[in-house]
Design an enzyme around this catalytic site. Structure first.
Site, PDB file in Angstrom:
ATOM      1  CD  GLU A  19      -2.596   7.067   0.206  1.00 41.40           C
ATOM      2  OE1 GLU A  19      -2.947   5.925   0.554  1.00 41.40           O
ATOM      3  OE2 GLU A  19      -2.557   7.433  -0.985  1.00 41.40           O
TER       4      GLU A  19
ATOM      5  CB  THR B 264      -4.646   1.871   4.690  1.00 40.62           C
ATOM      6  OG1 THR B 264      -3.532   1.942   3.796  1.00 40.62           O
ATOM      7  CG2 THR B 264      -5.041   0.407   4.819  1.00 40.62           C
TER       8      THR B 264
ATOM      9  CE  LYS C 238      -6.612   3.156  -3.359  1.00 40.08           C
ATOM     10  NZ  LYS C 238      -5.805   2.773  -2.175  1.00 40.08           N
TER      11      LYS C 238
END
Length: 215
Positions: free
Chosen positions: A43, A72, A132
């Site tokens: 990621e 992000t 998440k």
């Protein structure tokens, strides 16, 4: 089926390396160490300068066992940039309906950060398949058990605070995958530091014992 093939790869690889580089070169060096150490889910966070170029480079040069995502991601515009540069999944610290719609359009998994049942149900209504759990160190592994009571169908991936010492708790509580950040870079001076490889290898070996791949 494209989205579900990616989700299956994420689940099978299980460990997700969250990469925050100081520069493109720093991030790429870090990723090289992580892949060599055995983690295949990468990621690349958009706090990394030129994150889209790091993603594009990985997409062009990494083998098929590596699953490249963007982290992000705070808006749909950034999500589209990431996808067009090769990101196979999108991760946010929060839930954003516009990002969910865009990812559904491109058949790309969207992993929004959720910390309550309300946020999780809103995400599910928007077509999210994997949530998440964020921040993981605040919510704790019991959060998964608690949510699975009323919502047994939701899949969850903790991120934030996952360590080599508590990853077994997350696994046993039913985490779909786990995100690891600072634990991989602990003690490293920069992305090319061999400590990152050593840390990664320790996480992988520990997970293999937890899953029962090795005695």
């Amino acid at each position: 089926m494209h989205k579900y093939t990616i989700l299956e790869q994420l689940h099978n690889n299980y460990l997700v390396a969250v990469v925050r580089g100081k520069s493109q070169e720093d991030a790429q060096n870090m990723i090289d160490q992580i892949i060599e150490g055995g983690i295949k889910n990468i990621e690349v966070t958009f706090t990394t300068p030129g994150a889209e170029h790091v993603i594009q480079h990985l997409q062009q040069h990494a083998d098929d066992t590596v699953v490249i995502g963007a982290g992000t991601v705070l808006d749909a515009h950034t999500a589209r940039i990431a996808i067009l540069n090769g990101a196979k999944y999108i991760v946010s610290p929060n839930f954003d309906g516009d990002i969910a719609q865009l990812c559904n359009l491109y058949s790309i998994p969207y992993l929004p950060g959720c910390g309550s049942v309300t946020e999780i149900t809103d995400a599910l209504k928007s077509g999210v398949d994997l949530v998440k759990v964020f921040p993981g160190d605040v919510l704790g592994s019991d959060f998964i058990n608690a949510v699975h009571g009323p919502i047994p169908n939701v899949e969850m991936m903790p991120s934030g605070g996952v360590s080599i010492d508590n990853m077994d708790e997350w696994y046993k509580k039913g985490a779909f995958a786990i995100g690891i950040g600072g634990g991989l870079t602990k003690g490293a001076k920069d992305g090319s530091d061999n400590i990152i490889y050593q840390n990664t290898k320790k996480f992988v070996e520990r997970f293999e014992r937890i899953r029962g791949d090795k005695s």
